[in-house]
Design a protein around this motif. Structure first.
Motif, PDB file in Angstrom:
ATOM      1  N   ASP A  31      16.083  49.130   5.503  1.00 12.11           N
ATOM      2  CA  ASP A  31      15.910  48.215   4.620  1.00 12.11           C
ATOM      3  C   ASP A  31      14.507  47.736   4.326  1.00 12.11           C
ATOM      4  OD1 ASP A  31      15.392  46.213   6.526  1.00 12.11           O
ATOM      5  OD2 ASP A  31      17.464  45.548   6.225  1.00 12.11           O
ATOM      6  N   ALA A  32      14.204  46.958   3.299  1.00 12.99           N
ATOM      7  CA  ALA A  32      12.770  46.726   3.068  1.00 12.99           C
ATOM      8  C   ALA A  32      12.072  45.390   4.176  1.00 12.99           C
ATOM      9  CB  ALA A  32      12.609  45.991   1.911  1.00 12.99           C
ATOM     10  N   ALA A  33      13.060  45.066   4.812  1.00  9.65           N
ATOM     11  CA  ALA A  33      12.507  43.977   5.756  1.00  9.65           C
ATOM     12  C   ALA A  33      12.175  44.732   6.998  1.00  9.65           C
ATOM     13  CB  ALA A  33      13.580  42.975   6.078  1.00  9.65           C
ATOM     14  N   MET A  44      17.969  42.498   8.689  1.00  8.94           N
ATOM     15  CA  MET A  44      16.955  43.705   9.000  1.00  8.94           C
ATOM     16  C   MET A  44      17.701  45.017   9.598  1.00  8.94           C
ATOM     17  SD  MET A  44      12.929  43.424  10.634  1.00  8.94           S
ATOM     18  CE  MET A  44      13.438  42.933  12.190  1.00  8.94           C
ATOM     19  N   GLN A  45      17.637  46.024   9.169  1.00  9.14           N
ATOM     20  CA  GLN A  45      18.460  47.028   9.517  1.00  9.14           C
ATOM     21  C   GLN A  45      17.714  48.479   9.480  1.00  9.14           C
ATOM     22  OE1 GLN A  45      22.417  46.631   8.476  1.00  9.14           O
ATOM     23  NE2 GLN A  45      22.998  48.584   9.629  1.00  9.14           N
ATOM     24  N   ALA A  46      17.892  49.368  10.434  1.00  9.74           N
ATOM     25  CA  ALA A  46      17.458  50.766  10.564  1.00  9.74           C
ATOM     26  C   ALA A  46      18.118  51.913  11.271  1.00  9.74           C
ATOM     27  CB  ALA A  46      15.948  50.843  10.326  1.00  9.74           C
ATOM     28  N   ASN A  47      18.217  52.949  10.814  1.00  8.68           N
ATOM     29  CA  ASN A  47      18.716  53.940  11.729  1.00  8.68           C
ATOM     30  C   ASN A  47      17.744  55.288  11.528  1.00  8.68           C
ATOM     31  OD1 ASN A  47      21.129  52.447  12.236  1.00  8.68           O
ATOM     32  ND2 ASN A  47      22.019  53.059  10.015  1.00  8.68           N
ATOM     33  N   TYR A  48      17.650  55.914  12.812  1.00  7.41           N
ATOM     34  CA  TYR A  48      17.335  57.155  12.747  1.00  7.41           C
ATOM     35  C   TYR A  48      18.448  58.160  12.593  1.00  7.41           C
ATOM     36  CZ  TYR A  48      12.968  55.384  14.799  1.00  7.41           C
ATOM     37  OH  TYR A  48      11.890  54.338  15.005  1.00  7.41           O
ATOM     38  N   VAL A  49      18.319  58.962  11.746  1.00  7.96           N
ATOM     39  CA  VAL A  49      19.251  60.051  11.084  1.00  7.96           C
ATOM     40  C   VAL A  49      19.037  61.413  11.523  1.00  7.96           C
ATOM     41  CG1 VAL A  49      20.626  60.903   9.206  1.00  7.96           C
ATOM     42  CG2 VAL A  49      19.982  58.477   9.273  1.00  7.96           C
ATOM     43  N   PHE A  50      20.019  61.995  12.253  1.00  8.57           N
ATOM     44  CA  PHE A  50      19.800  63.521  12.675  1.00  8.57           C
ATOM     45  C   PHE A  50      20.878  64.148  12.244  1.00  8.57           C
ATOM     46  CE2 PHE A  50      17.529  60.831  15.642  1.00  8.57           C
ATOM     47  CZ  PHE A  50      16.420  61.476  15.982  1.00  8.57           C
ATOM     48  N   ARG A  51      20.658  65.556  11.771  1.00 12.31           N
ATOM     49  CA  ARG A  51      21.662  66.254  11.437  1.00 12.31           C
ATOM     50  C   ARG A  51      21.774  67.137  13.014  1.00 12.31           C
ATOM     51  NH1 ARG A  51      24.584  65.926   7.582  1.00 12.31           N
ATOM     52  NH2 ARG A  51      25.303  68.100   7.691  1.00 12.31           N
ATOM     53  N   ILE A  70      11.268  58.533   5.245  1.00  5.18           N
ATOM     54  CA  ILE A  70      11.575  56.966   5.335  1.00  5.18           C
ATOM     55  C   ILE A  70      12.220  56.925   3.874  1.00  5.18           C
ATOM     56  CG2 ILE A  70      10.918  54.877   5.405  1.00  5.18           C
ATOM     57  CD1 ILE A  70       8.609  55.222   7.348  1.00  5.18           C
ATOM     58  N   HIS A  71      13.580  56.129   4.316  1.00  8.41           N
ATOM     59  CA  HIS A  71      14.105  56.139   2.882  1.00  8.41           C
ATOM     60  C   HIS A  71      14.390  54.672   2.767  1.00  8.41           C
ATOM     61  CE1 HIS A  71      14.534  60.421   2.649  1.00  8.41           C
ATOM     62  NE2 HIS A  71      13.974  60.304   1.280  1.00  8.41           N
ATOM     63  N   VAL A  72      13.782  53.604   1.992  1.00 11.82           N
ATOM     64  CA  VAL A  72      14.270  52.243   1.854  1.00 11.82           C
ATOM     65  C   VAL A  72      15.457  52.119   1.057  1.00 11.82           C
ATOM     66  CG1 VAL A  72      13.453  50.248   1.347  1.00 11.82           C
ATOM     67  CG2 VAL A  72      11.965  51.774   2.329  1.00 11.82           C
ATOM     68  N   ARG A  73      16.438  51.328   1.569  1.00 10.53           N
ATOM     69  CA  ARG A  73      17.678  51.077   0.876  1.00 10.53           C
ATOM     70  C   ARG A  73      17.984  49.728   0.860  1.00 10.53           C
ATOM     71  NH1 ARG A  73      18.666  56.084   3.633  1.00 10.53           N
ATOM     72  NH2 ARG A  73      19.093  57.804   2.137  1.00 10.53           N
ATOM     73  N   ASP A  74      19.021  49.356   0.040  1.00  6.86           N
ATOM     74  CA  ASP A  74      19.572  47.954   0.293  1.00  6.86           C
ATOM     75  C   ASP A  74      20.207  48.007   1.832  1.00  6.86           C
ATOM     76  OD1 ASP A  74      18.726  46.974  -2.219  1.00  6.86           O
ATOM     77  OD2 ASP A  74      20.561  47.614  -3.367  1.00  6.86           O
ATOM     78  N   ALA A  75      20.169  46.815   2.331  1.00  7.19           N
ATOM     79  CA  ALA A  75      20.698  46.611   3.577  1.00  7.19           C
ATOM     80  C   ALA A  75      22.080  46.904   3.471  1.00  7.19           C
ATOM     81  CB  ALA A  75      20.535  45.144   4.241  1.00  7.19           C
ATOM     82  N   GLU A  76      22.919  46.618   2.518  1.00  4.69           N
ATOM     83  CA  GLU A  76      24.244  47.267   2.479  1.00  4.69           C
ATOM     84  C   GLU A  76      24.729  48.278   2.565  1.00  4.69           C
ATOM     85  OE1 GLU A  76      22.740  45.292  -0.433  1.00  4.69           O
ATOM     86  OE2 GLU A  76      22.720  43.300   1.109  1.00  4.69           O
ATOM     87  N   ALA A  77      23.692  49.343   2.053  1.00  5.75           N
ATOM     88  CA  ALA A  77      24.028  50.665   2.021  1.00  5.75           C
ATOM     89  C   ALA A  77      23.659  51.253   3.302  1.00  5.75           C
ATOM     90  CB  ALA A  77      22.962  51.148   0.879  1.00  5.75           C
ATOM     91  N   ILE A  78      23.129  50.668   4.317  1.00  7.20           N
ATOM     92  CA  ILE A  78      22.630  51.245   5.544  1.00  7.20           C
ATOM     93  C   ILE A  78      24.122  51.304   6.530  1.00  7.20           C
ATOM     94  CG2 ILE A  78      21.293  51.187   7.507  1.00  7.20           C
ATOM     95  CD1 ILE A  78      19.025  50.244   5.440  1.00  7.20           C
TER      96      ILE A  78
END
Length: 128
Positions: free
Chosen positions: A82-84, A1-8, A117-125
Motif C-alpha cells: 500500500d502507499a503507506a 500499512m501492509q506489504a507482501n513479497y510475492v513469489f511464483r 513494485i505494485h501499489v494497491r489499496d490496503a484492502e486489496a492486499i
C-alpha cells in the motif's frame, strides 16, 4: 500499512505412503514484508536483485521452510504494497543510502526490486 513479497513457486509433494498425480504444481507464495526499520525489513536487499531472486538455492530453501513442502522452483513476482508502506520503505532507505551503495532511493528500489513494485489499496492486499 501492509506489504507482501510475492513469489511464483513450483512445489513437489512426495508423501511417504501415497502417490499423487500430479505431484508438482505451481502456486503463489506471499511472504509478509517486515515494517521498514524493524528486524527483517532488509529482505529485499539480501534476497532480490533487479526484480529477480538473487540466489535461487537460498530462496528455494527459504520458501521450502514456509509451506513445509519442497519448493523446486521460485521466481519473484512483485512487492505488493500500500502507499503507506512504500512511503515508509523509501523513508527508511533514505536514512542510510550508503548501506545500499547508491545515490538515491529510486536507485536502491530499482537495483533490488526492478519495476516489480505494485501499489494497491490496503484492502486489496491479501494477508500473508
Amino acid at each position: 500499512m501492509q506489504a507482501n513479497y510475492v513469489f511464483r513457486v513450483t512445489v513437489q509433494l512426495d508423501p511417504p505412503e501415497a502417490c499423487l498425480d500430479p505431484d508438482r504444481f505451481e502456486t503463489v507464495c506471499r511472504l509478509p514484508a517486515a515494517t521498514p526499520g524493524t528486524d527483517g525489513w532488509l529482505f529485499f536487499q539480501y534476497n532480490l536483485w533487479r526484480g529477480a531472486v538473487a540466489d535461487a538455492d537460498h530462496m528455494r530453501a527459504l520458501l521450502t521452510d514456509t509451506p513445509d513442502v519442497e519448493v523446486i522452483e521460485a521466481s519473484f513476482s512483485e512487492l505488493e504494497t500500500d502507499a503507506a508502506y512504500r512511503a515508509a520503505l523509501e523513508t527508511e532507505i533514505k536514512t542510510d543510502l550508503s548501506r545500499f551503495n547508491a545515490d538515491s532511493v529510486d536507485a536502491v528500489v530499482h537495483q533490488h526490486l526492478g519495476s516489480s513494485i505494485h501499489v494497491r489499496d490496503a484492502e486489496a492486499i491479501p494477508d500473508a
